[in-house]
Write a protein that holds these residues in place. Structure first.
Motif, PDB file in Angstrom:
ATOM      1  N   CYS A 188       0.810  -1.219   0.000  1.00  0.00           N
ATOM      2  CA  CYS A 188       0.000   0.000   0.000  1.00  0.00           C
ATOM      3  C   CYS A 188       0.845   1.272   0.000  1.00  0.00           C
ATOM      4  N   ALA A 189       2.094   1.172  -0.371  1.00  0.00           N
ATOM      5  CA  ALA A 189       2.939   2.364  -0.397  1.00  0.00           C
ATOM      6  C   ALA A 189       2.613   3.264  -1.580  1.00  0.00           C
ATOM      7  N   GLU A 190       2.092   2.679  -2.651  1.00  0.00           N
ATOM      8  CA  GLU A 190       1.755   3.450  -3.848  1.00  0.00           C
ATOM      9  C   GLU A 190       0.373   3.021  -4.324  1.00  0.00           C
ATOM     10  N   PRO A 191      -0.313   3.887  -5.064  1.00  0.00           N
ATOM     11  CA  PRO A 191      -1.633   3.502  -5.574  1.00  0.00           C
ATOM     12  C   PRO A 191      -1.530   2.580  -6.787  1.00  0.00           C
ATOM     13  N   THR A 192      -0.951   1.415  -6.579  1.00  0.00           N
ATOM     14  CA  THR A 192      -0.835   0.421  -7.646  1.00  0.00           C
ATOM     15  C   THR A 192      -1.367  -0.899  -7.113  1.00  0.00           C
ATOM     16  N   GLY A 193      -1.564  -1.836  -7.988  1.00  0.00           N
ATOM     17  CA  GLY A 193      -2.030  -3.148  -7.558  1.00  0.00           C
ATOM     18  C   GLY A 193      -3.503  -3.326  -7.844  1.00  0.00           C
ATOM     19  N   LYS A 194      -4.085  -4.371  -7.278  1.00  0.00           N
ATOM     20  CA  LYS A 194      -5.487  -4.685  -7.532  1.00  0.00           C
ATOM     21  C   LYS A 194      -6.379  -3.952  -6.541  1.00  0.00           C
ATOM     22  N   PHE A 195      -7.397  -3.291  -7.053  1.00  0.00           N
ATOM     23  CA  PHE A 195      -8.327  -2.536  -6.241  1.00  0.00           C
ATOM     24  C   PHE A 195      -9.691  -3.190  -6.261  1.00  0.00           C
ATOM     25  N   GLN A 196     -10.445  -2.997  -5.203  1.00  0.00           N
ATOM     26  CA  GLN A 196     -11.853  -3.375  -5.182  1.00  0.00           C
ATOM     27  C   GLN A 196     -12.645  -2.087  -5.060  1.00  0.00           C
ATOM     28  N   SER A 197     -13.629  -1.926  -5.923  1.00  0.00           N
ATOM     29  CA  SER A 197     -14.388  -0.682  -5.909  1.00  0.00           C
ATOM     30  C   SER A 197     -15.395  -0.679  -4.774  1.00  0.00           C
ATOM     31  N   LEU A 198     -15.698   0.507  -4.301  1.00  0.00           N
ATOM     32  CA  LEU A 198     -16.657   0.715  -3.220  1.00  0.00           C
ATOM     33  C   LEU A 198     -17.667   1.763  -3.653  1.00  0.00           C
ATOM     34  N   PRO A 199     -18.897   1.685  -3.172  1.00  0.00           N
ATOM     35  CA  PRO A 199     -19.854   2.746  -3.470  1.00  0.00           C
ATOM     36  C   PRO A 199     -19.644   3.976  -2.590  1.00  0.00           C
ATOM     37  N   TYR A 200     -18.866   3.818  -1.527  1.00  0.00           N
ATOM     38  CA  TYR A 200     -18.639   4.926  -0.598  1.00  0.00           C
ATOM     39  C   TYR A 200     -17.393   4.635   0.230  1.00  0.00           C
ATOM     40  N   VAL A 201     -16.907   5.665   0.912  1.00  0.00           N
ATOM     41  CA  VAL A 201     -15.832   5.529   1.893  1.00  0.00           C
ATOM     42  C   VAL A 201     -16.313   6.203   3.162  1.00  0.00           C
ATOM     43  N   ASP A 202     -16.088   5.559   4.299  1.00  0.00           N
ATOM     44  CA  ASP A 202     -16.458   6.129   5.593  1.00  0.00           C
ATOM     45  C   ASP A 202     -15.218   6.651   6.304  1.00  0.00           C
ATOM     46  N   LEU A 203     -15.304   7.873   6.793  1.00  0.00           N
ATOM     47  CA  LEU A 203     -14.249   8.453   7.618  1.00  0.00           C
ATOM     48  C   LEU A 203     -14.818   8.657   9.007  1.00  0.00           C
ATOM     49  N   SER A 204     -14.171   8.086  10.017  1.00  0.00           N
ATOM     50  CA  SER A 204     -14.681   8.189  11.381  1.00  0.00           C
ATOM     51  C   SER A 204     -14.062   9.361  12.114  1.00  0.00           C
ATOM     52  N   VAL A 205     -14.868   9.968  12.957  1.00  0.00           N
ATOM     53  CA  VAL A 205     -14.417  11.027  13.845  1.00  0.00           C
ATOM     54  C   VAL A 205     -14.615  10.499  15.253  1.00  0.00           C
ATOM     55  N   THR A 206     -13.550  10.380  15.992  1.00  0.00           N
ATOM     56  CA  THR A 206     -13.606   9.795  17.322  1.00  0.00           C
ATOM     57  C   THR A 206     -14.489  10.629  18.236  1.00  0.00           C
ATOM     58  N   SER A 207     -15.349   9.947  18.957  1.00  0.00           N
ATOM     59  CA  SER A 207     -16.225  10.659  19.885  1.00  0.00           C
ATOM     60  C   SER A 207     -15.456  10.984  21.155  1.00  0.00           C
ATOM     61  N   VAL A 208     -15.938  11.975  21.851  1.00  0.00           N
ATOM     62  CA  VAL A 208     -15.335  12.355  23.125  1.00  0.00           C
ATOM     63  C   VAL A 208     -16.445  12.539  24.147  1.00  0.00           C
ATOM     64  N   ARG A 209     -16.100  12.391  25.397  1.00  0.00           N
ATOM     65  CA  ARG A 209     -17.035  12.722  26.461  1.00  0.00           C
ATOM     66  C   ARG A 209     -16.629  14.100  26.955  1.00  0.00           C
ATOM     67  N   ASP A 210     -17.484  15.085  26.691  1.00  0.00           N
ATOM     68  CA  ASP A 210     -17.145  16.475  26.985  1.00  0.00           C
ATOM     69  C   ASP A 210     -17.027  16.719  28.476  1.00  0.00           C
ATOM     70  N   PHE A 211     -16.007  17.458  28.844  1.00  0.00           N
ATOM     71  CA  PHE A 211     -15.826  17.873  30.226  1.00  0.00           C
ATOM     72  C   PHE A 211     -16.845  18.950  30.583  1.00  0.00           C
ATOM     73  N   VAL A 212     -17.080  19.872  29.650  1.00  0.00           N
ATOM     74  CA  VAL A 212     -18.061  20.938  29.853  1.00  0.00           C
ATOM     75  C   VAL A 212     -19.399  20.439  29.309  1.00  0.00           C
ATOM     76  N   PRO A 213     -20.433  20.329  30.159  1.00  0.00           N
ATOM     77  CA  PRO A 213     -21.720  19.823  29.691  1.00  0.00           C
ATOM     78  C   PRO A 213     -22.296  20.699  28.577  1.00  0.00           C
ATOM     79  N   GLY A 214     -22.845  20.048  27.572  1.00  0.00           N
ATOM     80  CA  GLY A 214     -23.500  20.760  26.490  1.00  0.00           C
ATOM     81  C   GLY A 214     -22.582  21.281  25.402  1.00  0.00           C
ATOM     82  N   ARG A 215     -21.300  20.997  25.475  1.00  0.00           N
ATOM     83  CA  ARG A 215     -20.366  21.542  24.480  1.00  0.00           C
ATOM     84  C   ARG A 215     -20.465  20.816  23.139  1.00  0.00           C
ATOM     85  N   GLN A 216     -20.683  19.532  23.105  1.00  0.00           N
ATOM     86  CA  GLN A 216     -20.841  18.728  21.888  1.00  0.00           C
ATOM     87  C   GLN A 216     -19.628  18.812  20.964  1.00  0.00           C
TER      88      GLN A 216
END
Length: 182
Positions: free
Chosen positions: A123-151
């Motif tokens: 995976c060092a370069e964009p070469t090789g065999k690929f499998q197509s996807l209808p979408y890509v998901d990017l996750s954003v890590t959740s946090v437990r806010d110290f200040v209530p209601g900050r979101q």
């Protein structure tokens, strides 16, 4: 008497106009970030807001995420993105996920993944065999806010969504017709 009073009135109005405060300057709008600034921001924030060890490359309208624990690389070409970007939660989890859908999902041109192997140079370069996807998901890590209601996790996901949409538009992504017509 009449011409004198008109003269006095006109000079008084001229003095009043000079003393009247000038109008406040119109608020200036900040310039939109450039393509290079947006690429740097996306790279830094996708890496920082992901719980797992990932390496992100954002260049030439492509986002490439090397997910080291899963030994997998996901690539999305933002020129083929359908807007709007969706913010979702997967499997009742705590993390917010941005789902990037592509217009030609079966071509393997716009969205793809590959397992790391010797065949594709680890995976060092964009070469090789690929499998197509209808979408890509990017996750954003959740946090437990110290200040209530900050979101904080909501704010993070919305900022990432805006940055991706801005970059996508710079790259010529198209709006999903259903978003405009229906």
């Amino acid at each position: 008497m009449l011409p004198v009073s008109l003269g006095l009135l006109s000079s008084a109005s001229a003095l009043a106009a000079e003393k009247a405060p000038s109008e406040p300057p119109a608020p200036t709008r900040k310039a939109d970030p450039t393509k290079a600034q947006t690429e740097a921001w996306l790279r830094e924030h996708i890496e920082a807001w992901n719980d797992t060890e990932v390496h992100v490359t954002v260049k030439d309208c492509r986002v490439m995420v090397l997910d080291k624990p899963r030994e997998r690389t996901e690539i999305v070409d933002l020129r083929g993105l359908l807007l709007p970007i969706e913010v979702i939660r997967l499997n009742g989890g705590n993390d917010a996920t941005l789902r990037l859908r592509v217009k030609e999902k079966h071509t393997g041109t716009y969205s793809m993944f590959r397992k790391c192997s010797a065949e594709n140079r680890y995976c060092a370069e964009p070469t090789g065999k690929f499998q197509s996807l209808p979408y890509v998901d990017l996750s954003v890590t959740s946090v437990r806010d110290f200040v209530p209601g900050r979101q904080t996790d909501v704010d993070k996901s919305l900022r990432l969504e805006r940055a991706l949409e801005h970059y996508s538009r710079l790259c010529g992504a198209m709006e999903d017709a259903r978003n405009r017509l229906f």
